[in-house]
Design a protein around this motif. Structure first.
Motif, mmCIF file in Angstrom:
data_model
loop_
_atom_site.group_PDB
_atom_site.id
_atom_site.type_symbol
_atom_site.label_atom_id
_atom_site.label_comp_id
_atom_site.label_asym_id
_atom_site.label_seq_id
_atom_site.Cartn_x
_atom_site.Cartn_y
_atom_site.Cartn_z
ATOM 1 N N TYR A 169 -7.416 24.713 -55.567
ATOM 2 C CA TYR A 169 -8.755 24.378 -54.843
ATOM 3 C C TYR A 169 -9.091 24.652 -53.234
ATOM 4 C CZ TYR A 169 -12.775 20.836 -54.013
ATOM 5 O OH TYR A 169 -13.696 20.348 -53.694
ATOM 6 N N THR A 170 -8.039 24.664 -52.467
ATOM 7 C CA THR A 170 -8.108 25.129 -51.235
ATOM 8 C C THR A 170 -8.152 26.484 -51.373
ATOM 9 O OG1 THR A 170 -5.821 24.784 -50.981
ATOM 10 C CG2 THR A 170 -7.245 22.982 -50.210
ATOM 11 N N GLN A 171 -7.245 27.247 -52.043
ATOM 12 C CA GLN A 171 -7.190 28.771 -52.075
ATOM 13 C C GLN A 171 -8.362 29.433 -52.328
ATOM 14 O OE1 GLN A 171 -5.503 30.857 -55.307
ATOM 15 N NE2 GLN A 171 -4.058 31.520 -54.181
ATOM 16 N N PHE A 215 -14.114 28.917 -65.526
ATOM 17 C CA PHE A 215 -14.908 28.033 -65.221
ATOM 18 C C PHE A 215 -14.683 26.984 -64.084
ATOM 19 C CE2 PHE A 215 -17.783 24.165 -65.749
ATOM 20 C CZ PHE A 215 -18.868 24.683 -65.910
ATOM 21 N N ILE A 216 -13.473 26.644 -64.417
ATOM 22 C CA ILE A 216 -13.140 25.765 -63.271
ATOM 23 C C ILE A 216 -13.272 26.412 -61.888
ATOM 24 C CG2 ILE A 216 -10.920 24.544 -62.472
ATOM 25 C CD1 ILE A 216 -10.322 23.809 -65.353
ATOM 26 N N CYS A 217 -12.459 27.775 -61.871
ATOM 27 C CA CYS A 217 -12.476 28.578 -60.601
ATOM 28 C C CYS A 217 -13.919 28.750 -60.090
ATOM 29 C CB CYS A 217 -12.034 29.880 -60.902
ATOM 30 S SG CYS A 217 -9.946 29.617 -61.015
ATOM 31 N N SER A 218 -14.917 28.930 -61.175
ATOM 32 C CA SER A 218 -16.243 29.052 -60.581
ATOM 33 C C SER A 218 -16.919 27.820 -59.903
ATOM 34 C CB SER A 218 -17.099 29.545 -61.903
ATOM 35 O OG SER A 218 -16.963 30.740 -62.400
ATOM 36 N N CYS A 219 -16.442 26.710 -60.438
ATOM 37 C CA CYS A 219 -16.880 25.485 -59.877
ATOM 38 C C CYS A 219 -16.384 25.112 -58.236
ATOM 39 C CB CYS A 219 -16.674 24.186 -60.627
ATOM 40 S SG CYS A 219 -17.189 24.203 -62.134
ATOM 41 N N ILE A 220 -15.167 25.804 -58.205
ATOM 42 C CA ILE A 220 -14.405 25.586 -57.204
ATOM 43 C C ILE A 220 -15.077 26.472 -55.962
ATOM 44 C CG2 ILE A 220 -12.373 25.797 -55.689
ATOM 45 C CD1 ILE A 220 -10.720 25.144 -58.219
ATOM 46 N N ARG A 221 -15.361 27.819 -56.451
ATOM 47 C CA ARG A 221 -16.197 28.733 -55.600
ATOM 48 C C ARG A 221 -17.510 28.303 -55.388
ATOM 49 N NH1 ARG A 221 -16.062 33.539 -59.501
ATOM 50 N NH2 ARG A 221 -17.453 34.265 -58.164
ATOM 51 N N LEU A 222 -18.043 27.469 -56.082
ATOM 52 C CA LEU A 222 -19.455 27.085 -55.815
ATOM 53 C C LEU A 222 -19.459 25.989 -54.652
ATOM 54 C CD1 LEU A 222 -22.502 26.814 -56.205
ATOM 55 C CD2 LEU A 222 -22.005 24.936 -57.776
ATOM 56 N N SER A 239 -9.281 23.977 -46.584
ATOM 57 C CA SER A 239 -10.319 23.052 -46.466
ATOM 58 C C SER A 239 -9.857 21.694 -47.037
ATOM 59 C CB SER A 239 -11.585 23.605 -47.597
ATOM 60 O OG SER A 239 -10.822 23.810 -48.849
ATOM 61 N N GLU A 240 -10.557 20.635 -47.072
ATOM 62 C CA GLU A 240 -9.925 19.514 -47.828
ATOM 63 C C GLU A 240 -9.483 19.726 -49.037
ATOM 64 O OE1 GLU A 240 -12.867 16.321 -47.554
ATOM 65 O OE2 GLU A 240 -12.540 16.207 -45.070
ATOM 66 N N LYS A 241 -8.458 18.820 -49.437
ATOM 67 C CA LYS A 241 -7.896 18.782 -50.792
ATOM 68 C C LYS A 241 -9.050 18.219 -51.936
ATOM 69 C CE LYS A 241 -3.026 19.128 -49.475
ATOM 70 N NZ LYS A 241 -1.743 18.626 -49.599
ATOM 71 N N PHE A 242 -8.691 18.430 -53.070
ATOM 72 C CA PHE A 242 -9.506 17.850 -53.965
ATOM 73 C C PHE A 242 -9.761 16.710 -54.080
ATOM 74 C CE2 PHE A 242 -10.247 16.289 -58.442
ATOM 75 C CZ PHE A 242 -11.397 17.058 -58.658
ATOM 76 N N ASP A 243 -8.584 16.158 -54.003
ATOM 77 C CA ASP A 243 -8.592 14.523 -54.169
ATOM 78 C C ASP A 243 -9.277 13.762 -52.960
ATOM 79 O OD1 ASP A 243 -6.625 15.029 -52.363
ATOM 80 O OD2 ASP A 243 -4.985 13.713 -53.026
#
Length: 446
Positions: free
Chosen positions: A281-283, A397-404, A419-423
């Motif tokens: 998520y941060t990467q 698709f998950i990576c696309s969501c993270i990039r958005l 950046s902030e972590k997912f949780d």
């Protein structure tokens, strides 16, 4: 007949238009490029050995690399490239652990290496810039301190330079270490790491190979790249004001110097697999924000009219603009049901697109197998991962969501390495939603 025509052309027309976007923009170009790559891999030329091998300089930026630095140095020492022709510069950018102890251990173990440690300002770009001025090699190669080189990587990279004098810079092939993926761990993490491996193999051995064909390589890997020293010294050096210093350097060499940037598919650098979804998520947010920063600095006269003429415009449209339609589909799928759109046809369109993405992955899978034929162990491991092609569209698709999310955060927050972590962000979004519902309830009572 009239009912089905009305349903298809009028009621489903909007949905069909949206469904065609990934087919036209991503899937068809991927098929065409994959077939071209497949043909090209059958006609690969073997490089010839020069009469005399050149002296090279390896730059290794170090930051809190106590656990990985020794193995990294050992992989340089065990390389098939002559040790006496290698200068190793470790650029420590203010580590707070015992990275120096790892350096001393390696220095005692590998006394025949030309190795030095320098101290630099904080930041990878600053460390690399300082190391460049300490280098004396004909070629300058930088690798990250948390990975290891395949034994023939340096030799193969130098041979590609020596056989093609038009090439000013090369990126290596980055792959997560298969031994670490095989280690015992929770099943969900293992699936994540297998998908990451599959993604890296296809991104470098298929995607970047296709991009490099017409000198359209978007970014060299910051983990493993190489340069002719004369070309590197003609740039503005690594940009210390962006998260995407590797992409910025690619743009400088290709667009500013008008030189050729390529990939050496036979030069492999092994990195640690992603340790968690939080790290992914941060990467990916960091990569997205760095890419946007560089595109903003280097790209001018952005217009949809140049979509077919300028590969940078196409890249920006696909990587950024089309992220939004992908996300819109999630909400449109639910909203359009209330407008009496056919759930069956919408579901069938999703299945059809999903299957097309799988076919693209399988085509790239064949190309990667061909490019890995000189690495039997790696090829065998990759061959056993054919099943990942069926989960890869979901992973992408998950990576696309993270990039958005990275794009949105880039517009609202100051750029930072992590950046902030997912949780943490999920909790923040949850609290905002709960607060909004409370306010709605209050207004209804009023």
């Amino acid at each position: 007949m009239g009912y089905w025509l009305n349903l298809t052309l009028f009621k489903m027309g909007f949905w069909i238009t949206w469904a065609l976007i990934p087919i036209v923009v991503e899937i068809i170009p991927a098929f065409v490029s994959g077939i071209r790559l497949l043909i090209k891999t059958f006609h690969r030329k073997r490089p010839t050995m020069p009469a005399k091998m050149p002296f090279i300089s390896l730059m290794v930026p170090v930051y809190n690399s106590e656990e990985t630095l020794f193995n990294c140095i050992q992989s340089i020492h065990d390389s098939t490239y002559p040790t006496e022709l290698v200068q190793v510069i470790l650029a420590d950018n203010q580590s707070t652990d015992d990275s120096f102890g790892a350096f001393v251990k390696a220095q005692n173990k590998f006394a025949d290496m030309n190795m030095q440690l320098i101290h630099t300002q904080r930041g990878k770009a600053s460390a690399l810039n300082t190391a460049i001025y300490e280098s004396i090699g004909t070629y300058i190669i930088n690798i990250d301190s948390d990975g290891v080189l395949e034994k023939n990587a340096l030799m193969n990279m130098v041979l590609q330079f020596e056989n093609d004098y038009k090439v000013a810079a090369l990126t290596g092939t980055i792959l997560p270490a298969k031994k670490m993926i095989r280690q015992k761990k929770p099943w969900h993490l293992k699936i994540l790491q297998y998908n990451e491996y599959f993604e890296y193999a296809q991104a470098f051995l298929s995607g970047r190979t296709i991009e490099a064909r017409n000198n359209q390589l978007f970014t060299m890997s910051g983990a493993f790249s190489a340069f002719r020293k004369e070309a590197l010294l003609n740039t503005f050096m690594y940009n210390v004001d962006t998260l995407g210093e590797d992409t910025d350097m690619t743009f400088q060499i290709r667009d500013k110097l008008k030189r050729k940037v390529a990939i050496c598919t036979s030069a492999i650098f092994y990195i640690e697999p992603i340790p968690s979804l939080d790290n992914l998520y941060t990467q990916r947010q960091r990569w997205q924000r760095g890419e946007i920063e560089v595109m903003h600095q280097h790209t001018k006269n952005i217009s949809v009219r140049n979509f077919f003429n300028d590969f940078l415009i196409r890249r920006m449209m696909i990587d950024h603009t089309f992220l939004f339609p992908k996300m819109i589909w999630l909400f449109a799928s639910i909203a359009l049901l209330f407008f009496r759109y056919s759930a069956l046809m919408m579901g069938m369109s999703y299945v059809a697109i999903y299957l097309l993405y799988i076919l693209v992955s399988l085509l790239n899978y064949i190309c990667v197998r061909l490019l890995l034929r000189d690495f039997p162990d790696e090829n065998k491991f990759y061959a056993h991962q054919w099943w990942v092609a069926f989960s890869q569209p979901i992973y992408n698709f998950i990576c696309s969501c993270i990039r958005l999310v990275g794009t949105i955060n880039g517009m609202t927050e100051i750029a930072a390495w992590n950046s902030e972590k997912f949780d943490q962000e999920a909790k923040g979004v949850g609290s905002i939603i709960r607060s909004d519902f409370k306010n709605l309830k209050k207004r209804k009572k009023e």
